[in-house]
Design a protein around this motif. Sequence first.
Motif, PDB file in Angstrom:
ATOM      1  N   ILE A   1      10.265  38.996   4.603  1.00 14.97           N
ATOM      2  CA  ILE A   1      11.034  40.230   4.694  1.00 14.97           C
ATOM      3  C   ILE A   1      11.090  40.681   6.153  1.00 14.97           C
ATOM      4  O   ILE A   1      12.093  41.211   6.622  1.00 14.97           O
ATOM      5  CB  ILE A   1      10.396  41.306   3.799  1.00 14.97           C
ATOM      6  N   TYR A   2       9.989  40.442   6.863  1.00 21.16           N
ATOM      7  CA  TYR A   2       9.904  40.786   8.282  1.00 21.16           C
ATOM      8  C   TYR A   2       8.800  39.938   8.885  1.00 21.16           C
ATOM      9  O   TYR A   2       7.799  39.638   8.223  1.00 21.16           O
ATOM     10  CB  TYR A   2       9.583  42.274   8.464  1.00 21.16           C
ATOM     11  N   LYS A   3       8.965  39.505  10.137  1.00 26.42           N
ATOM     12  CA  LYS A   3       7.898  38.730  10.769  1.00 26.42           C
ATOM     13  C   LYS A   3       7.891  38.943  12.277  1.00 26.42           C
ATOM     14  O   LYS A   3       8.914  39.292  12.879  1.00 26.42           O
ATOM     15  CB  LYS A   3       8.027  37.243  10.454  1.00 26.42           C
ATOM     16  N   VAL A   4       6.709  38.719  12.852  1.00 24.52           N
ATOM     17  CA  VAL A   4       6.513  38.760  14.298  1.00 24.52           C
ATOM     18  C   VAL A   4       5.763  37.489  14.689  1.00 24.52           C
ATOM     19  O   VAL A   4       4.765  37.139  14.057  1.00 24.52           O
ATOM     20  CB  VAL A   4       5.697  39.996  14.744  1.00 24.52           C
ATOM     21  N   VAL A   5       6.246  36.800  15.713  1.00 21.00           N
ATOM     22  CA  VAL A   5       5.583  35.596  16.216  1.00 21.00           C
ATOM     23  C   VAL A   5       5.111  35.876  17.639  1.00 21.00           C
ATOM     24  O   VAL A   5       5.878  36.378  18.460  1.00 21.00           O
ATOM     25  CB  VAL A   5       6.541  34.389  16.207  1.00 21.00           C
ATOM     26  N   LYS A   6       3.853  35.551  17.905  1.00 21.27           N
ATOM     27  CA  LYS A   6       3.280  35.852  19.217  1.00 21.27           C
ATOM     28  C   LYS A   6       2.361  34.721  19.662  1.00 21.27           C
ATOM     29  O   LYS A   6       1.629  34.137  18.852  1.00 21.27           O
ATOM     30  CB  LYS A   6       2.494  37.166  19.160  1.00 21.27           C
ATOM     31  N   THR A   7       2.377  34.423  20.951  1.00 23.92           N
ATOM     32  CA  THR A   7       1.457  33.451  21.533  1.00 23.92           C
ATOM     33  C   THR A   7       0.050  34.053  21.600  1.00 23.92           C
ATOM     34  O   THR A   7      -0.116  35.203  22.009  1.00 23.92           O
ATOM     35  CB  THR A   7       1.907  33.048  22.947  1.00 23.92           C
ATOM     36  N   VAL A   8      -0.947  33.280  21.179  1.00 25.43           N
ATOM     37  CA  VAL A   8      -2.344  33.723  21.267  1.00 25.43           C
ATOM     38  C   VAL A   8      -3.163  32.615  21.912  1.00 25.43           C
ATOM     39  O   VAL A   8      -2.731  31.463  21.992  1.00 25.43           O
ATOM     40  CB  VAL A   8      -2.927  34.085  19.879  1.00 25.43           C
ATOM     41  N   TYR A   9      -4.358  32.985  22.352  1.00 22.69           N
ATOM     42  CA  TYR A   9      -5.212  32.053  23.080  1.00 22.69           C
ATOM     43  C   TYR A   9      -6.584  31.969  22.419  1.00 22.69           C
ATOM     44  O   TYR A   9      -7.134  32.983  21.975  1.00 22.69           O
ATOM     45  CB  TYR A   9      -5.344  32.496  24.536  1.00 22.69           C
ATOM     46  N   ALA A  10      -7.109  30.746  22.379  1.00 21.28           N
ATOM     47  CA  ALA A  10      -8.434  30.526  21.800  1.00 21.28           C
ATOM     48  C   ALA A  10      -9.500  30.833  22.837  1.00 21.28           C
ATOM     49  O   ALA A  10      -9.400  30.406  23.984  1.00 21.28           O
ATOM     50  CB  ALA A  10      -8.566  29.082  21.333  1.00 21.28           C
ATOM     51  N   SER A  11     -10.531  31.554  22.420  1.00 18.11           N
ATOM     52  CA  SER A  11     -11.603  31.917  23.346  1.00 18.11           C
ATOM     53  C   SER A  11     -12.951  31.859  22.630  1.00 18.11           C
ATOM     54  O   SER A  11     -13.056  32.260  21.466  1.00 18.11           O
ATOM     55  CB  SER A  11     -11.377  33.333  23.890  1.00 18.11           C
ATOM     56  N   PRO A  12     -13.996  31.379  23.329  1.00 18.88           N
ATOM     57  CA  PRO A  12     -15.340  31.420  22.747  1.00 18.88           C
ATOM     58  C   PRO A  12     -15.982  32.797  22.874  1.00 18.88           C
ATOM     59  O   PRO A  12     -17.154  32.966  22.541  1.00 18.88           O
ATOM     60  CB  PRO A  12     -16.101  30.378  23.569  1.00 18.88           C
ATOM     61  N   SER A  13     -15.215  33.777  23.357  1.00 20.42           N
ATOM     62  CA  SER A  13     -15.697  35.162  23.448  1.00 20.42           C
ATOM     63  C   SER A  13     -14.926  36.038  22.475  1.00 20.42           C
ATOM     64  O   SER A  13     -13.746  35.817  22.213  1.00 20.42           O
ATOM     65  CB  SER A  13     -15.526  35.708  24.870  1.00 20.42           C
ATOM     66  N   ARG A  14     -15.607  37.024  21.949  1.00 16.80           N
ATOM     67  CA  ARG A  14     -15.009  37.955  20.993  1.00 16.80           C
ATOM     68  C   ARG A  14     -14.615  39.235  21.710  1.00 16.80           C
ATOM     69  O   ARG A  14     -15.351  39.732  22.569  1.00 16.80           O
ATOM     70  CB  ARG A  14     -16.004  38.262  19.876  1.00 16.80           C
ATOM     71  N   VAL A  15     -13.460  39.772  21.359  1.00 22.03           N
ATOM     72  CA  VAL A  15     -13.017  41.049  21.894  1.00 22.03           C
ATOM     73  C   VAL A  15     -13.291  42.129  20.859  1.00 22.03           C
ATOM     74  O   VAL A  15     -12.813  42.045  19.725  1.00 22.03           O
ATOM     75  CB  VAL A  15     -11.512  41.019  22.242  1.00 22.03           C
ATOM     76  N   ASN A  16     -14.074  43.126  21.239  1.00 22.00           N
ATOM     77  CA  ASN A  16     -14.363  44.254  20.350  1.00 22.00           C
ATOM     78  C   ASN A  16     -13.492  45.433  20.755  1.00 22.00           C
ATOM     79  O   ASN A  16     -13.664  46.004  21.834  1.00 22.00           O
ATOM     80  CB  ASN A  16     -15.845  44.632  20.426  1.00 22.00           C
ATOM     81  N   PHE A  17     -12.541  45.763  19.902  1.00 22.92           N
ATOM     82  CA  PHE A  17     -11.621  46.864  20.184  1.00 22.92           C
ATOM     83  C   PHE A  17     -12.193  48.180  19.667  1.00 22.92           C
ATOM     84  O   PHE A  17     -12.826  48.221  18.604  1.00 22.92           O
ATOM     85  CB  PHE A  17     -10.272  46.630  19.504  1.00 22.92           C
ATOM     86  N   HIS A  18     -11.963  49.244  20.409  1.00 26.12           N
ATOM     87  CA  HIS A  18     -12.325  50.584  19.959  1.00 26.12           C
ATOM     88  C   HIS A  18     -11.061  51.291  19.502  1.00 26.12           C
ATOM     89  O   HIS A  18     -10.124  51.461  20.279  1.00 26.12           O
ATOM     90  CB  HIS A  18     -12.995  51.371  21.095  1.00 26.12           C
ATOM     91  N   LEU A  19     -11.033  51.671  18.242  1.00 25.71           N
ATOM     92  CA  LEU A  19      -9.829  52.279  17.674  1.00 25.71           C
ATOM     93  C   LEU A  19      -9.787  53.767  17.969  1.00 25.71           C
ATOM     94  O   LEU A  19      -9.820  54.616  17.074  1.00 25.71           O
ATOM     95  CB  LEU A  19      -9.779  52.027  16.158  1.00 25.71           C
ATOM     96  N   ASP A  20      -9.734  54.101  19.246  1.00 25.18           N
ATOM     97  CA  ASP A  20      -9.626  55.501  19.641  1.00 25.18           C
ATOM     98  C   ASP A  20      -8.397  55.650  20.521  1.00 25.18           C
ATOM     99  O   ASP A  20      -7.617  54.705  20.710  1.00 25.18           O
ATOM    100  CB  ASP A  20     -10.887  55.967  20.385  1.00 25.18           C
ATOM    101  N   ALA A  21      -8.217  56.820  21.074  1.00 26.29           N
ATOM    102  CA  ALA A  21      -7.015  57.090  21.860  1.00 26.29           C
ATOM    103  C   ALA A  21      -6.943  56.209  23.095  1.00 26.29           C
ATOM    104  O   ALA A  21      -5.857  55.870  23.569  1.00 26.29           O
ATOM    105  CB  ALA A  21      -6.985  58.566  22.263  1.00 26.29           C
ATOM    106  N   GLU A  22      -8.085  55.796  23.632  1.00 26.50           N
ATOM    107  CA  GLU A  22      -8.090  55.013  24.868  1.00 26.50           C
ATOM    108  C   GLU A  22      -7.904  53.523  24.627  1.00 26.50           C
ATOM    109  O   GLU A  22      -7.619  52.768  25.538  1.00 26.50           O
ATOM    110  CB  GLU A  22      -9.405  55.242  25.616  1.00 26.50           C
ATOM    111  N   LYS A  23      -8.067  53.065  23.374  1.00 30.35           N
ATOM    112  CA  LYS A  23      -7.938  51.653  23.019  1.00 30.35           C
ATOM    113  C   LYS A  23      -8.785  50.764  23.934  1.00 30.35           C
ATOM    114  O   LYS A  23      -8.348  49.706  24.402  1.00 30.35           O
ATOM    115  CB  LYS A  23      -6.474  51.209  23.086  1.00 30.35           C
ATOM    116  N   ALA A  24      -9.993  51.215  24.231  1.00 30.59           N
ATOM    117  CA  ALA A  24     -10.883  50.437  25.096  1.00 30.59           C
ATOM    118  C   ALA A  24     -11.345  49.181  24.366  1.00 30.59           C
ATOM    119  O   ALA A  24     -11.315  49.094  23.136  1.00 30.59           O
ATOM    120  CB  ALA A  24     -12.077  51.289  25.495  1.00 30.59           C
TER     121      ALA A  24
END
Length: 397
Positions: A153-176
């Motif tokens: 019905i709808y789709k988005v395709v995006k390039t992503v990269y493999a990393s042995p490190s994890r990104v921890n996102f903070h779901l606040d206004a600053e998106k740190a």
Amino acid sequence: MLAQGEETPTRFELLSMVKKHTSLLGKSAVEKQDASDVEMDGRFWHDVFDLYFIRGKESRGRQDDDMIFFVRKTSFKGQRFNDNDEETAPFFVRRWAAELDKLMGESLAEVDWRRSFYLNMVAHTKYSVTVAICSHQDLVNHQAGQDTSLSPIYKVVKTVYASPSRVNFHLDAEKAMETAPAYPDICFAVDDFDSTFDAVVLTDPDHCFCVLLNALDGPAFPREKEVDDCGSSNNPPSSVDTNSGKTQNSKITIFSGFVSYQMVRDAYDAGRSRIGSLLSLGNSPNKTDRLFMKGPGGRGEVEVAVSGVPDQSQEDAGPFSPVMSKKGFGIGSIFRRAATVASVAAKQAYAAAAAAAANTDSDDEMLPLKCCLMSITLPWEHIANDLLFKGSPPVNL
């Protein structure tokens, strides 16, 4: 590995050797005791690593990332006691240089060359992620083997990269965000998840949130004959299955899974109830929750930011800005336009949800849910095994 004067093998030939001597991926420690001598030979993997990612670089038409990853042997992990993250992480990174042993210096004895080869193969491969909204009934029919095409019905395709490190996102206004070692897991993060997937909104009980991760090109897809930079070809890269001799398009589905609207809604409501019982003032209908979804068969994990789409039908766009530009419109008008676009999208989502609710017998309020993919995490062994041996056709949306 090479006798004096012997020609350096191509990546295609080297990868054929790796496949021939690979049987340990995903195996238990007991099963690994039966591994061949070659597969456990550190010198073999050192030489393959050197030829594949170091010495072969100068003759390759396409250049990999110049960051090279090295996995530490288990016996070296945890032996250092300072506060430097690199000293305690299960892997470390160096920039590419023409001579491997000089590049490594005193760190040479620390390296697990087999795991380092696989990590670089995984990390330097090119990937794309597809996030789509699909009909649940179409997915069920497709899984049942019916001749039903999967038209999202709808789709988005995006390039992503493999990393042995994890990104921890903070779901606040600053998106740190902050990073931490993930290995032996591999993380595919989407830094701009909130803007990339802003329009991925489930508005119907029949909607499903679908995620595909495809490997497309790179060191896992060597050509049997190297192509010059000058040589031009508009055809997609291809690889040869050394078992069958058939040429296959270089696209492998590493991860595919979907979750229904109701499952997302149940998890989202459970989070709202839990937060509401503690902080009732923060229980807003458009709050963002972080949901973790296990992949099919428990393989891998998908991290999704889910939020209810607020009903903006009664909201005012805000005051007009008195600040004017030379072209005659105010800064405030830009924000008003952006707010209007967001408002229109929200109204459309609610209209679609209302129409869907009218066609069902459920008493639950139909809440549009925006689903933003934040990351996919998979064990490196599963990815490496798929890159080397997966024979099933890729999933296409």
